[in-house]
Design a protein around this motif. Sequence first.
Motif, PDB file in Angstrom:
ATOM      1  N   GLY A  65       0.849  -1.193   0.000  1.00 46.38           N
ATOM      2  CA  GLY A  65       0.000   0.000   0.000  1.00 46.38           C
ATOM      3  C   GLY A  65       0.875   1.230   0.000  1.00 46.38           C
ATOM      4  N   ILE A  66       0.299   2.353  -0.398  1.00 50.04           N
ATOM      5  CA  ILE A  66       1.081   3.589  -0.402  1.00 50.04           C
ATOM      6  C   ILE A  66       1.401   3.998   1.033  1.00 50.04           C
ATOM      7  CG2 ILE A  66       0.071   4.369  -2.587  1.00 50.04           C
ATOM      8  CD1 ILE A  66      -1.664   6.343  -0.962  1.00 50.04           C
ATOM      9  N   VAL A  70      -5.719   0.612   0.343  1.00 56.95           N
ATOM     10  CA  VAL A  70      -5.842   1.896  -0.359  1.00 56.95           C
ATOM     11  C   VAL A  70      -6.522   2.942   0.520  1.00 56.95           C
ATOM     12  CG1 VAL A  70      -5.924   0.858  -2.660  1.00 56.95           C
ATOM     13  CG2 VAL A  70      -8.068   1.269  -1.436  1.00 56.95           C
ATOM     14  N   ILE A  71      -6.126   4.184   0.303  1.00 56.46           N
ATOM     15  CA  ILE A  71      -6.832   5.350   0.860  1.00 56.46           C
ATOM     16  C   ILE A  71      -6.633   6.502  -0.125  1.00 56.46           C
ATOM     17  CG2 ILE A  71      -6.736   4.861   3.357  1.00 56.46           C
ATOM     18  CD1 ILE A  71      -4.288   6.764   3.421  1.00 56.46           C
ATOM     19  N   PRO A  72      -7.479   7.529  -0.072  1.00 61.12           N
ATOM     20  CA  PRO A  72      -7.265   8.680  -0.956  1.00 61.12           C
ATOM     21  C   PRO A  72      -5.926   9.345  -0.659  1.00 61.12           C
ATOM     22  CG  PRO A  72      -9.452   8.755   0.050  1.00 61.12           C
ATOM     23  CD  PRO A  72      -8.700   7.667   0.744  1.00 61.12           C
ATOM     24  N   GLY A  91      -1.735   4.175  -5.860  1.00 61.29           N
ATOM     25  CA  GLY A  91      -2.710   3.176  -5.416  1.00 61.29           C
ATOM     26  C   GLY A  91      -3.331   2.443  -6.590  1.00 61.29           C
ATOM     27  N   GLN A  92      -3.596   3.162  -7.681  1.00 69.09           N
ATOM     28  CA  GLN A  92      -4.179   2.536  -8.876  1.00 69.09           C
ATOM     29  C   GLN A  92      -3.238   1.498  -9.471  1.00 69.09           C
ATOM     30  OE1 GLN A  92      -7.480   3.365 -10.389  1.00 69.09           O
ATOM     31  NE2 GLN A  92      -6.880   1.290 -10.967  1.00 69.09           N
ATOM     32  N   GLN A  93      -1.948   1.848  -9.569  1.00 68.23           N
ATOM     33  CA  GLN A  93      -0.970   0.898 -10.114  1.00 68.23           C
ATOM     34  C   GLN A  93      -0.873  -0.359  -9.252  1.00 68.23           C
ATOM     35  OE1 GLN A  93       2.186   3.907 -10.187  1.00 68.23           O
ATOM     36  NE2 GLN A  93       2.444   3.565 -12.378  1.00 68.23           N
ATOM     37  N   LEU A  94      -0.956  -0.180  -7.939  1.00 66.97           N
ATOM     38  CA  LEU A  94      -0.912  -1.336  -7.033  1.00 66.97           C
ATOM     39  C   LEU A  94      -2.155  -2.207  -7.201  1.00 66.97           C
ATOM     40  CD1 LEU A  94       0.367   0.420  -3.760  1.00 66.97           C
ATOM     41  CD2 LEU A  94       1.717  -0.945  -5.375  1.00 66.97           C
TER      42      LEU A  94
END
Length: 562
Positions: A364-365, A489-491, A520-523
């Motif tokens: 996660g980011i 994920v989170i914003p 997050g999208q790539q993950l």
Amino acid sequence: MAVFRSGLLVLTTPLTSLAPRLAPILTSAARLVNHTLYVHLQPGMSLGGPAQPQSSPVQATFEVIDFITHLYAGADVHRHLDVRILLTNIRTKSFLPPLTSSVQNLAHPPEVVLTDFQTLDGSQYNPAKQQLERYATSCYSCCPQLSSVLLYPDYEPGVLPAGSLDVPLPSTISPASPVGRSAKQPVRGHQRGAVGGTFDRLHNAHKVLLSVACLLAQEQLVVGVADKDLLKSKVLPELLQPYAERVEHLSEFLVDIKPSLTFDIIPLLDPYGPAGSDPSLEFLVVSEETYRGGMAVNRFRLENDLEELILYQIQLLKDLNHKENEEDKVSSSSFRQQMLGNLLRPPHKRPEFPPGFYVIGLTGISGSGKSSVAQRLKGLGAYVIDSDHLGHRAYAPGGPAYQPVVKAFGTDILHKDGIINRKVLGSRVFGNKKQLKILTDIMWPVIAKLAREEMEQAMAEGKHVCVIDAAMLLEAGWQNMVHEVWTVVIPETEAVRRIVERDGLSEAAAQSRLQSQMSGQQLVDQSHVVLSTLWEPHVTQRQVEKAWALLQKRISEAPSGP
């Protein structure tokens, strides 16, 4: 009883009598059809006479629109069914040309035709079934071996509540003025109009909005589909279907329900879209939520010397089964929340691991709450490997990465006691791709080797699930040693807030940190399971428990042999 992938439901009962019986009719149909259910309204048609019935125009009244909404709302309990109410024979007063005799092609040709028509004795009366099959094939493209079923009396609900046939359905379109209107009042048609939305995982509330727009438009319907910047504020945007996929599903639905219309489906990149600038448009269909946006479109048009659009405001469909933190309306964002914890793609096969041993890569980011999820998984019985701790071990004097790092970056990265100063090392590689690659080429293989040693330890302790907690899991290529990748994920705005609060960085420094990582999208695009810590801790716990329970089910059902 056979179950069919696609079916056509021909409804012949007058609408006022049909509405109270609709729920059991749909339940009966849902037992027979498991994918696409087309619905054709032909109230008053008889299948019991000697003459072959013909399709005839049904005038579009407010009662018809309210019934369409009622049907889609009722169908929402059967979410495995893709219900599509066909509008070919439903005409507005100002546009009532005779129906053409051509057969309409459907995306999923029905394998079975069903009807609510009541035979005198309630039996599967062959002449009525033959008439039904001939009627269906005269209107629509059906499978060659078409079956037919008379649903009556299976759906018969018994004695209906007194007065239930006289109760008007809730109004779909909010009146533009306080003046009341009759349910039998015809709906006015227009040449061209517009409707917009995200249209993610096309659901029954979308279908109401689109159906009303299709009934109102007689020549062209412009459909704006939100994309790019308009998606950033959505809940769980990482789980949105790609634009092309949303358009594909939308186009198929629209062409099925009203093929006579010209559809112009375009990306919506700003709040006004074509509705703000196209002088040929006459109306705009909006929901209760987007009505203020429709008003803004009209203000924008007036500022640019264009006539205002007639606004048709559609009532939202209520979701009676929504959970905590989900919206109380039928909503794509709720559907995306329901995906959290589910398996999104097949796991990797890892024959190098013994049967019954399963490895999850958790990523996660920065600021996503990944480590808190790892601790929740540990509480459920997982063996957690913290890649940060492995990195500290590798950097320590005598550790497997110590000498290679000092050799590559020099002794000026060391504290006086010989320990590597990670802040100095970090400043040396940050923003310098060449230096960063030198460091990661040393560290990532070392950490991977330490992680494999930890897995051996987990097996020795009899653990069945091992979780590698690693922010750089995918960048390092460690997905090649796990069965599944789980992403938290989170914003980005929430991630920045958390990083600032936790690490004492400035907002700019926090954003810079995030920009140096995969998004997050790539993950998510490479993940098997997605979780989010955006809501209260007990909501996160519920997600993790759901994901864990589904994982245990997958492990128990996996083949045990090589």
